[in-house]
Design a protein around this motif. Sequence first.
Motif: not given
Length: 300
Positions: A131-148, A164-173
């Motif tokens: 198995g893998l360690p936790p995988v963290v995606l380098a992100t910036l805009r909304d679509k990559m946040v969603g993929l992460a 901008r973080m409030e907007h970005s983190l609202a994409l994390v359930p």
Amino acid sequence: MSERLPALSLAAVPGRRARTLDLAVEIEQRGFSGIYCPSFGDAMGLCLSIAHVTSTIEFGTSIQPIYLQHPAALATSASYLHEIAGGRFRLGVGVTHGPVVKRLGVETGKPLADMREYVETMGAAAEQTDGLPPVVLATLRDKMVGLAVEIGDGAVWANASRSRMEHSLALVPAGRDGFWIGNMIPTVIDDDLDAARARNRKTLQGYVALPNYRNYWFEAGYEDEMTAVQAALDARDPDAVLAAMSDRWLDDCTLSGSVTRVRDGIEAWFDAGVTAPIVVPSSTSGGQAKAFAELFDAYG
């Protein structure tokens, strides 16, 4: 509530790599919350060394570019590191920037599709290596946040705007407990606020030249600044680029100034929902060693 200590960004500087490991040991001893290695230099090699010279601190790659090696090879290395480090290692991966890819001479597809395929291939390869360690995606805009959120265990920004973080983190359930959030923050400690800001402007001068970053900051509410930057770039006027980088914009994505101002800023990043503010120290009067000495003194 006690003050929270940030994570630190650490790169292996050629000619001073042994000293870099000494810094890793000192970072752990001083109680900082993590060490994350950027794409400059050999991030995976540095992480392997950190695994051997530390025993408790969490660490990882903040951004390991996916185009540098086959996903199966990275999966093998990451699995080994995960085991050797006793679960302290995180693997941050990213598509890196256009100029870097151009220098590598790599044929690429769409960033989202390339990232999805890379992580999925890593996962399949790691089934053979525990198995893998936790995988963290380098992100910036909304679509990559969603993929992460969809395929990763966390997301890491570089030079994000705090507003901008409030907007970005609202994409994390809300149900994604344990989803790790990092952000690399250029930081200069100097009582001369103008000098500290000038140093951070130099650090971000290359980033504002990148279309993906300008688009992000445009969406973050800095239309005037990014429009002026674009005009300065078109005119090939580097002084005008620096002039377009307003204090308002700079203070939203970097930390500059006195010890109190910087420490208060780090607390604000925690309050914004970032699990690990990753301080990227620079100095107005020296290199990496001086910048870390100033940071250590700030939390002495």
